[in-house]
Design an enzyme around this catalytic site. Sequence first.
Site, PDB file in Angstrom:
ATOM      1  N   LEU A  92       0.830  -1.214   0.000  1.00  0.00           N
ATOM      2  CA  LEU A  92       0.000   0.000   0.000  1.00  0.00           C
ATOM      3  C   LEU A  92       0.862   1.261   0.000  1.00  0.00           C
ATOM      4  O   LEU A  92       0.412   2.340  -0.371  1.00  0.00           O
ATOM      5  CB  LEU A  92      -0.937   0.014   1.208  1.00  0.00           C
ATOM      6  CG  LEU A  92      -1.970  -1.125   1.246  1.00  0.00           C
ATOM      7  CD1 LEU A  92      -2.836  -1.033   2.484  1.00  0.00           C
ATOM      8  CD2 LEU A  92      -2.841  -1.117   0.003  1.00  0.00           C
ATOM      9  N   LYS A 145     -15.030   1.825  10.964  1.00  0.00           N
ATOM     10  CA  LYS A 145     -14.765   2.749  12.047  1.00  0.00           C
ATOM     11  C   LYS A 145     -13.446   2.343  12.731  1.00  0.00           C
ATOM     12  O   LYS A 145     -13.082   1.172  12.622  1.00  0.00           O
ATOM     13  CB  LYS A 145     -15.912   2.768  13.058  1.00  0.00           C
ATOM     14  CG  LYS A 145     -16.090   1.439  13.831  1.00  0.00           C
ATOM     15  CD  LYS A 145     -17.034   1.594  14.952  1.00  0.00           C
ATOM     16  CE  LYS A 145     -16.363   1.909  16.246  1.00  0.00           C
ATOM     17  NZ  LYS A 145     -15.584   0.827  16.875  1.00  0.00           N
ATOM     18  N   HIS A 175     -21.345  -1.567  12.694  1.00  0.00           N
ATOM     19  CA  HIS A 175     -21.949  -2.901  12.599  1.00  0.00           C
ATOM     20  C   HIS A 175     -23.166  -3.063  13.500  1.00  0.00           C
ATOM     21  O   HIS A 175     -23.984  -3.940  13.278  1.00  0.00           O
ATOM     22  CB  HIS A 175     -20.906  -4.009  12.822  1.00  0.00           C
ATOM     23  CG  HIS A 175     -20.529  -4.232  14.254  1.00  0.00           C
ATOM     24  ND1 HIS A 175     -19.635  -3.441  14.911  1.00  0.00           N
ATOM     25  CD2 HIS A 175     -20.924  -5.156  15.149  1.00  0.00           C
ATOM     26  CE1 HIS A 175     -19.504  -3.884  16.155  1.00  0.00           C
ATOM     27  NE2 HIS A 175     -20.271  -4.922  16.331  1.00  0.00           N
ATOM     28  N   LYS A 179     -27.294  -5.326  13.145  1.00  0.00           N
ATOM     29  CA  LYS A 179     -27.751  -6.396  14.047  1.00  0.00           C
ATOM     30  C   LYS A 179     -29.261  -6.575  13.902  1.00  0.00           C
ATOM     31  O   LYS A 179     -30.005  -5.594  13.887  1.00  0.00           O
ATOM     32  CB  LYS A 179     -27.389  -6.056  15.496  1.00  0.00           C
ATOM     33  CG  LYS A 179     -25.880  -6.148  15.744  1.00  0.00           C
ATOM     34  CD  LYS A 179     -25.543  -5.988  17.212  1.00  0.00           C
ATOM     35  CE  LYS A 179     -24.043  -5.919  17.406  1.00  0.00           C
ATOM     36  NZ  LYS A 179     -23.442  -7.099  17.975  1.00  0.00           N
ATOM     37  N   HIS A 237     -21.602   3.511  18.005  1.00  0.00           N
ATOM     38  CA  HIS A 237     -22.662   2.539  18.293  1.00  0.00           C
ATOM     39  C   HIS A 237     -23.746   3.110  19.219  1.00  0.00           C
ATOM     40  O   HIS A 237     -24.936   2.987  18.938  1.00  0.00           O
ATOM     41  CB  HIS A 237     -22.094   1.282  18.950  1.00  0.00           C
ATOM     42  CG  HIS A 237     -21.003   0.617  18.170  1.00  0.00           C
ATOM     43  ND1 HIS A 237     -21.003   0.541  16.793  1.00  0.00           N
ATOM     44  CD2 HIS A 237     -19.870  -0.016  18.565  1.00  0.00           C
ATOM     45  CE1 HIS A 237     -19.926  -0.116  16.392  1.00  0.00           C
ATOM     46  NE2 HIS A 237     -19.217  -0.455  17.445  1.00  0.00           N
TER      47      HIS A 237
HETATM   48  C1  BG6 Z   1     -16.346  -2.607  18.056  1.00  0.00           C
HETATM   49  C2  BG6 Z   1     -15.386  -2.041  19.060  1.00  0.00           C
HETATM   50  O1  BG6 Z   1     -16.812  -1.604  17.199  1.00  0.00           O
HETATM   51  O2  BG6 Z   1     -17.464  -3.186  18.733  1.00  0.00           O
HETATM   52  C3  BG6 Z   1     -14.920  -3.129  20.023  1.00  0.00           C
HETATM   53  O3  BG6 Z   1     -14.260  -1.485  18.384  1.00  0.00           O
HETATM   54  C4  BG6 Z   1     -16.110  -3.813  20.655  1.00  0.00           C
HETATM   55  O4  BG6 Z   1     -14.084  -2.577  21.024  1.00  0.00           O
HETATM   56  C5  BG6 Z   1     -17.102  -4.268  19.586  1.00  0.00           C
HETATM   57  O5  BG6 Z   1     -15.627  -4.941  21.374  1.00  0.00           O
HETATM   58  C6  BG6 Z   1     -18.382  -4.791  20.226  1.00  0.00           C
HETATM   59  O6  BG6 Z   1     -19.197  -5.356  19.235  1.00  0.00           O
HETATM   60  P1  BG6 Z   1     -20.181  -6.564  19.561  1.00  0.00           P
HETATM   61  O7  BG6 Z   1     -20.890  -6.792  18.279  1.00  0.00           O
HETATM   62  O8  BG6 Z   1     -19.328  -7.718  19.989  1.00  0.00           O
HETATM   63  O9  BG6 Z   1     -21.068  -6.082  20.673  1.00  0.00           O
END
Ligand code: BG6
Length: 487
Positions: A92, A145, A175, A179, A237
């Site tokens: 890269l 992110k 993400h 869910k 989140h």
């Molecule tokens: C991520 C964070 O975005 O989400 C992590 O960077 C965290 O630190 C994770 O552990 C939690 O995701 P989930 O889906 O396991 O609740």
Amino acid sequence: MQTDSSFTFVLFGGTGDLSMRKILPALYEAHRAGGMLADNGKIVAVARHVADRAAYIDWVNEHVKPHVSKNGVDETAWASFLDRIEFVKIDLGNPEDFTLLRDALSGRPGIRVFYLATGPSLFVPICRALASVGLNENSRIVLEKPLGYDLKSSNAINDAVGEIFAEEQIYRIDHYLGKEPVQNLLALRFGNVLFEPLWRREWVESIQITIAEELGVEARGDFYDNTGALRDMVQNHLLQLLSIVAMEPPHSMDSDSVRDEKLRVLRALKPIDPRDIGKVAVRGQYHAGVIRGSAVPAYATEPGVKPDSTTETFVAVKVEIENWRWAGVPFFLRTGKRLADRVAEIVVNFRAVPHSALGASALRGGANRLVIRLQPNETIRLYCLAKQPGEGMNLASVHLDLAFDRFFREGQMEAYQRLLLDVINGRLALFVRRDEQEAAWRWVEPILNEWAAANKPPKPYAAGTWGPAAASAMLAQHGTCWLEEEN
Ligand code: BG6
């Protein structure tokens, strides 16, 4: 669902942790399910430290296979999945290598997806290198992110990427939006008449949103120590969940209608006065403790973490929304690593009845509450008061229980699978638009600044507990408490 959307999915950071744990397993699941990915869809992994395709396939077999499918690997599907994978070796740091990628992609049908599963410092160089060989046309770009470190750096990345890709080509992943239960929250709110009339300040006393983790920082100490819980979880989140809980009904589920409504919430967040930060935000850091019977070390002794680190692994914060629906209703957000349980849930505390003809027990807290559990097991519980059997009118809290796995045994999809299919099929609704991201950074920035200026150590908490006592004290001031150990 059958699809004929041809695609080439180019994975930067092809040997990274995210590719190993999430992206490749999600693509495998979509492949195994059948009909979700076009037969001629290909995955082109990009990495520097791997010699060729055969070596990459060895790596996938060794590292990715253990992460696929809780129900075991279907060997036939796995073999045909590997046939989809190609490999291009690119450094890269050397933009000229991108001609190799251009040649590898030339003449392929359908859309190109560039997934940047790399650190944010590489986003702009990769986009520029793609543009230099004309690969920004007929393409979508996926950004993981954290996108930046604060408002300024996130704007710098968005500006630079925005010069190369139009906003409709940019898929910013959070993400949590992929869910299943988060989707269900939309269904609950906007598919029923039952809740919507109560979903406002007249009937809601407070709302809590918790994302608690038992895990520590795992192998990411270095990254995490420069990030902290506010940037890692709250800016994205938790504020995304908050915006879905609080938004007005969108006029349709198309991507901009939903995102416009979320944006309105984010823009209505009451700015935090720096002088109040001590009262409305708590930061903590875990010390050694015990989780499920096993001793776990202190954050400051984790690999990659500075021994005198003042990075927070826990945040609790009170948020207010300045609009007619929510004025005066506190939203309490909380997240932390190495807490007592792994749970993500939204708790809507309704007001007590204004007058109880049934006696004092009808005014008790604990009932009049809706608990939406996102994980580990998706449930929605409505707590009500009911009469205890027998003489007299004694009330007790009982609940109506909706456990999703009792109704829907099949078809559950992991967040990444849904989101990757959305990218391939051009559906933007579950991705964060630039203006949403900016509004979220703008709101967290005074907290970041104030914490940096104060330079105080975070409040300690023992691993395996629910975080610093100050987080409970903050709620006690509002006559409420965190809902904990609710199973
Ligand atoms: C991520 C964070 O975005 O989400 C992590 O960077 C965290 O630190 C994770 O552990 C939690 O995701 P989930 O889906 O396991 O609740």
